[in-house]
Scaffold this motif. Structure first.
Motif, PDB file in Angstrom:
ATOM      1  N   LEU A 136       0.719  -1.185   0.279  1.00  0.00           N
ATOM      2  CA  LEU A 136       0.007   0.167   0.718  1.00  0.00           C
ATOM      3  C   LEU A 136       1.030   1.600   0.214  1.00  0.00           C
ATOM      4  O   LEU A 136       0.842   2.000  -0.731  1.00  0.00           O
ATOM      5  CB  LEU A 136      -0.765   0.339   0.910  1.00  0.00           C
ATOM      6  CG  LEU A 136      -1.395  -1.438   0.786  1.00  0.00           C
ATOM      7  CD1 LEU A 136      -2.458  -0.810   3.035  1.00  0.00           C
ATOM      8  CD2 LEU A 136      -2.965  -0.916   0.531  1.00  0.00           C
ATOM      9  N   SER A 138       4.157   4.373  -0.515  1.00  0.00           N
ATOM     10  CA  SER A 138       4.358   4.001  -1.987  1.00  0.00           C
ATOM     11  C   SER A 138       5.840   4.373  -1.624  1.00  0.00           C
ATOM     12  O   SER A 138       6.357   4.047  -0.635  1.00  0.00           O
ATOM     13  CB  SER A 138       4.173   5.774  -2.173  1.00  0.00           C
ATOM     14  OG  SER A 138       4.806   6.419  -0.516  1.00  0.00           O
ATOM     15  N   PHE A 141       8.300   5.627   0.685  1.00  0.00           N
ATOM     16  CA  PHE A 141       7.922   5.536   2.022  1.00  0.00           C
ATOM     17  C   PHE A 141       9.379   4.989   3.288  1.00  0.00           C
ATOM     18  O   PHE A 141       9.489   4.197   2.695  1.00  0.00           O
ATOM     19  CB  PHE A 141       7.170   5.120   2.150  1.00  0.00           C
ATOM     20  CG  PHE A 141       5.645   5.727   3.815  1.00  0.00           C
ATOM     21  CD1 PHE A 141       5.559   6.596   3.622  1.00  0.00           C
ATOM     22  CD2 PHE A 141       6.292   4.983   4.497  1.00  0.00           C
ATOM     23  CE1 PHE A 141       5.030   6.436   4.903  1.00  0.00           C
ATOM     24  CE2 PHE A 141       5.739   5.107   6.014  1.00  0.00           C
ATOM     25  CZ  PHE A 141       4.984   6.251   6.545  1.00  0.00           C
ATOM     26  N   PRO A 145       4.381   2.611   9.501  1.00  0.00           N
ATOM     27  CA  PRO A 145       4.401   3.464  10.543  1.00  0.00           C
ATOM     28  C   PRO A 145       3.094   2.925  11.298  1.00  0.00           C
ATOM     29  O   PRO A 145       2.778   3.521  12.774  1.00  0.00           O
ATOM     30  CB  PRO A 145       3.422   3.732   9.406  1.00  0.00           C
ATOM     31  CG  PRO A 145       3.338   3.331   8.163  1.00  0.00           C
ATOM     32  CD  PRO A 145       5.180   2.307   8.445  1.00  0.00           C
ATOM     33  N   PHE A 150       7.142   4.984  16.047  1.00  0.00           N
ATOM     34  CA  PHE A 150       7.279   5.274  14.605  1.00  0.00           C
ATOM     35  C   PHE A 150       6.825   6.794  14.756  1.00  0.00           C
ATOM     36  O   PHE A 150       5.563   6.820  15.664  1.00  0.00           O
ATOM     37  CB  PHE A 150       6.570   4.146  13.667  1.00  0.00           C
ATOM     38  CG  PHE A 150       6.377   5.911  12.110  1.00  0.00           C
ATOM     39  CD1 PHE A 150       7.237   5.516  11.216  1.00  0.00           C
ATOM     40  CD2 PHE A 150       5.425   6.696  12.134  1.00  0.00           C
ATOM     41  CE1 PHE A 150       7.565   5.720   9.822  1.00  0.00           C
ATOM     42  CE2 PHE A 150       5.540   7.004  10.862  1.00  0.00           C
ATOM     43  CZ  PHE A 150       5.864   6.944   9.778  1.00  0.00           C
ATOM     44  N   LEU A 152       5.898  10.303  14.184  1.00  0.00           N
ATOM     45  CA  LEU A 152       4.666  10.958  13.210  1.00  0.00           C
ATOM     46  C   LEU A 152       5.230  12.576  13.371  1.00  0.00           C
ATOM     47  O   LEU A 152       4.802  12.880  14.032  1.00  0.00           O
ATOM     48  CB  LEU A 152       3.616  10.953  13.632  1.00  0.00           C
ATOM     49  CG  LEU A 152       2.598   9.549  13.881  1.00  0.00           C
ATOM     50  CD1 LEU A 152       1.275   9.602  14.325  1.00  0.00           C
ATOM     51  CD2 LEU A 152       1.988   8.987  12.295  1.00  0.00           C
ATOM     52  N   SER A 154       3.611  14.722  12.482  1.00  0.00           N
ATOM     53  CA  SER A 154       2.334  16.192  12.744  1.00  0.00           C
ATOM     54  C   SER A 154       2.334  16.246  14.253  1.00  0.00           C
ATOM     55  O   SER A 154       2.545  17.421  14.700  1.00  0.00           O
ATOM     56  CB  SER A 154       1.451  15.891  12.032  1.00  0.00           C
ATOM     57  OG  SER A 154       0.967  15.659  10.573  1.00  0.00           O
ATOM     58  N   ARG A 155       2.584  15.177  15.129  1.00  0.00           N
ATOM     59  CA  ARG A 155       2.480  14.936  16.311  1.00  0.00           C
ATOM     60  C   ARG A 155       4.221  16.284  16.835  1.00  0.00           C
ATOM     61  O   ARG A 155       4.108  16.078  18.022  1.00  0.00           O
ATOM     62  CB  ARG A 155       2.644  13.563  16.601  1.00  0.00           C
ATOM     63  CG  ARG A 155       1.042  12.964  15.945  1.00  0.00           C
ATOM     64  CD  ARG A 155       0.273  12.257  17.566  1.00  0.00           C
ATOM     65  NE  ARG A 155      -1.033  11.840  16.890  1.00  0.00           N
ATOM     66  CZ  ARG A 155      -1.510  10.432  17.856  1.00  0.00           C
ATOM     67  NH1 ARG A 155      -0.157  10.072  18.653  1.00  0.00           N
ATOM     68  NH2 ARG A 155      -2.216  10.199  17.463  1.00  0.00           N
TER      69      ARG A 155
ATOM     70  N   LYS B  79       0.483   9.429  -1.818  1.00  0.00           N
ATOM     71  CA  LYS B  79       0.422   8.262  -3.192  1.00  0.00           C
ATOM     72  C   LYS B  79      -0.226   8.856  -4.085  1.00  0.00           C
ATOM     73  O   LYS B  79      -0.705   8.406  -5.387  1.00  0.00           O
ATOM     74  CB  LYS B  79      -0.004   6.554  -2.832  1.00  0.00           C
ATOM     75  CG  LYS B  79       0.685   5.291  -3.305  1.00  0.00           C
ATOM     76  CD  LYS B  79      -0.016   4.464  -3.241  1.00  0.00           C
ATOM     77  CE  LYS B  79       0.851   3.029  -3.293  1.00  0.00           C
ATOM     78  NZ  LYS B  79       0.434   1.998  -3.141  1.00  0.00           N
ATOM     79  N   TRP B 111      -4.784  14.682  10.179  1.00  0.00           N
ATOM     80  CA  TRP B 111      -3.518  15.981  10.445  1.00  0.00           C
ATOM     81  C   TRP B 111      -2.421  15.033  10.727  1.00  0.00           C
ATOM     82  O   TRP B 111      -1.285  15.823  10.547  1.00  0.00           O
ATOM     83  CB  TRP B 111      -3.991  16.857  11.344  1.00  0.00           C
ATOM     84  CG  TRP B 111      -4.549  16.222  12.654  1.00  0.00           C
ATOM     85  CD1 TRP B 111      -5.832  15.651  13.404  1.00  0.00           C
ATOM     86  CD2 TRP B 111      -3.059  16.345  13.855  1.00  0.00           C
ATOM     87  NE1 TRP B 111      -5.230  16.073  14.826  1.00  0.00           N
ATOM     88  CE2 TRP B 111      -3.570  15.559  14.912  1.00  0.00           C
ATOM     89  CE3 TRP B 111      -2.201  16.872  14.148  1.00  0.00           C
ATOM     90  CZ2 TRP B 111      -3.089  15.685  16.465  1.00  0.00           C
ATOM     91  CZ3 TRP B 111      -1.295  16.823  15.208  1.00  0.00           C
ATOM     92  CH2 TRP B 111      -1.722  16.404  16.415  1.00  0.00           C
ATOM     93  N   ASP B 112      -2.360  14.252  12.023  1.00  0.00           N
ATOM     94  CA  ASP B 112      -0.658  13.634  12.121  1.00  0.00           C
ATOM     95  C   ASP B 112      -1.261  12.092  11.037  1.00  0.00           C
ATOM     96  O   ASP B 112      -0.563  11.420  11.536  1.00  0.00           O
ATOM     97  CB  ASP B 112      -1.282  13.720  13.220  1.00  0.00           C
ATOM     98  CG  ASP B 112      -2.734  11.939  13.740  1.00  0.00           C
ATOM     99  OD1 ASP B 112      -3.136  12.224  13.183  1.00  0.00           O
ATOM    100  OD2 ASP B 112      -2.719  11.760  15.064  1.00  0.00           O
ATOM    101  N   SER B 113      -1.697  11.549  10.183  1.00  0.00           N
ATOM    102  CA  SER B 113      -1.463  10.812   9.571  1.00  0.00           C
ATOM    103  C   SER B 113      -0.019  10.789   8.857  1.00  0.00           C
ATOM    104  O   SER B 113       0.199  11.878   8.563  1.00  0.00           O
ATOM    105  CB  SER B 113      -2.694  10.351   8.235  1.00  0.00           C
ATOM    106  OG  SER B 113      -2.287   9.936   8.148  1.00  0.00           O
ATOM    107  N   TYR B 114       0.101   9.171   8.534  1.00  0.00           N
ATOM    108  CA  TYR B 114       2.153   8.971   7.847  1.00  0.00           C
ATOM    109  C   TYR B 114       1.173   9.500   6.560  1.00  0.00           C
ATOM    110  O   TYR B 114       1.902   9.202   5.585  1.00  0.00           O
ATOM    111  CB  TYR B 114       2.395   7.576   8.483  1.00  0.00           C
ATOM    112  CG  TYR B 114       0.817   6.609   8.014  1.00  0.00           C
ATOM    113  CD1 TYR B 114       1.261   6.080   6.700  1.00  0.00           C
ATOM    114  CD2 TYR B 114       0.568   5.927   9.205  1.00  0.00           C
ATOM    115  CE1 TYR B 114       0.343   4.936   6.830  1.00  0.00           C
ATOM    116  CE2 TYR B 114      -0.510   5.251   8.698  1.00  0.00           C
ATOM    117  CZ  TYR B 114      -0.342   4.404   7.863  1.00  0.00           C
ATOM    118  OH  TYR B 114      -1.118   3.283   7.918  1.00  0.00           O
ATOM    119  N   LYS B 118      -1.610  16.661   3.352  1.00  0.00           N
ATOM    120  CA  LYS B 118      -2.073  18.143   4.718  1.00  0.00           C
ATOM    121  C   LYS B 118      -2.447  19.175   3.774  1.00  0.00           C
ATOM    122  O   LYS B 118      -1.787  20.247   3.960  1.00  0.00           O
ATOM    123  CB  LYS B 118      -1.047  18.139   6.084  1.00  0.00           C
ATOM    124  CG  LYS B 118      -1.716  17.144   6.930  1.00  0.00           C
ATOM    125  CD  LYS B 118      -0.287  15.982   6.732  1.00  0.00           C
ATOM    126  CE  LYS B 118      -0.642  14.801   7.630  1.00  0.00           C
ATOM    127  NZ  LYS B 118       0.361  14.133   7.931  1.00  0.00           N
TER     128      LYS B 118
END
Lengths: 173, 168
Positions: A136, A138, A141, A145, A150, A152, A154-155, B79, B111-114, B118
């Motif tokens: 799944l 790309s 990558f 995840p 892992f 993130l 954004s976090r 992707k 918002w915090d997805s891998y 965004k």
């Protein structure tokens, strides 16, 4: 006539056939759940598929759970029998560094893609898998995840604003 | 659009500019780039109850080469992003993009997805953002009216001269 086996009956058949290689067994949501050693995992699945009384002919899913560096990973395989309408879950405990599990994609074609997904998401290698490439994610990558460690991006910038699962439990202890 | 070249100042003449923009803003062939649940709201906006044809938005272009307006509705993943860029590049100028829903605006609940991009504005330039999760069809109608106001005052020569191209 085809009859569904109760969780206890499935368990006792596994135990009598594999003895101490069934490390643990329990019942969850009315389904038997057996933890087996990685060495016999493939044999267990073959036994479950080919034994007429069991005949688990359908692989529902293969996935994994990350329990952190101490407890490691658990590969979870759910099998279902279209003939008897009963379920079973097989778990394999694996170490956190270099987790390797035998493939069951030769027994169940479905497991092929599920194992590829588990490989990219958790970094668990399935030994003997015919095509161990990403499913799944790309191509560029990096990282796994669905591992707990892992990071993130954004976090890193903004921590999770809500409650964290298990945090309250730790406070109480 | 053969009228508009550097040597022909025709669109600078006020009545011509008005007519040109009037024609363009009420004939927007829309390209449906539906990626998630927002696509259902986009399709609902095209059907008889909300009916965006009455605003001159024509559902749906058969391919990007026939489209004027691209509505990105839903969650864009990293992707999928190259495919969006490719569709955008295939749309002939002048073209407009509406980012529909929180996911395509900024990632929304992911918002915090891998794996989620965004904001589609990282991939293509966006003209109008429609907030909501998902936005109601009325919100898209509002977004379309907003876009038409923008087209109304547009100087097409300036738009082209400004090197309007996608952020890559």
């Amino acid at each position: 006539m085809a009859t569904a086996l109760s969780p206890d009956e499935t368990e006792s058949r596994l135990r009598s056939h594999f003895g101490r290689d069934v490390v643990a067994s329990e019942e969850q949501h009315g389904h038997p759940v057996a933890t087996v050693t990685a060495e016999r995992y493939h044999d267990v699945c073959r036994f479950l598929r080919d034994e007429p009384e069991l005949s688990f002919d359908y692989c529902d899913f293969v996935s994994a759970v990350d329990f952190g560096p101490e407890r490691g990973f658990e590969v979870v395989t759910h099998l279902y029998s279209n003939a008897h309408h009963h379920n079973v879950r097989i778990k394999v405990a694996l170490p956190h560094d270099q987790p390797v599990c035998p493939t069951i994609s030769d027994l169940y074609a479905t497991a092929d893609w599920h194992e590829r997904e588990t490989l990219e998401m958790f970094g668990i290698r399935f030994e003997g898998h015919p095509n161990p490439v990403k499913l799944l994610l790309s191509e560029p990558f990096e990282g796994q995840p669905l591992r707990k460690d892992f990071a993130l991006m954004s976090r890193e910038a903004k921590p999770w604003p809500g409650a964290v699962e298990g945090e309250d439990l730790e406070d109480e202890e | 659009m053969g009228l508009i070249t550097e040597k022909t100042p025709l669109p600078k003449i006020q009545p011509v500019k008005f007519l040109l923009n009037w024609g363009r803003r009420y004939s927007l062939w829309v390209m449906n780039f539906g990626l998630a649940c927002c696509a259902i709201e986009l399709i609902a906006t095209s059907t008889s109850k909300h009916d965006f044809i009455r605003l001159g938005v024509i559902p749906f272009a058969h391919g990007p080469r026939q489209a004027d307006l691209l509505v990105v509705a839903g969650t864009l993943t990293d992707k999928m992003a190259p495919a969006l860029k490719r569709v955008y590049d295939q749309i002939p100028d002048p073209k407009y993009v509406i980012s529909f829903g929180s996911c395509s605006n900024c990632g929304g609940p992911y918002w915090d997805s891998y794996s989620v991009t965004k904001g589609v504005d990282q991939v293509v330039p966006v003209d109008v953002y429609v907030p909501g999760c998902p936005p109601r069809p009325q919100a898209l109608l509002g977004g379309i009216v907003k876009l038409q106001e923008k087209i109304k005052d547009e100087d097409i020569q300036e738009k082209w001269a400004s090197g309007h191209s996608a952020v890559s």
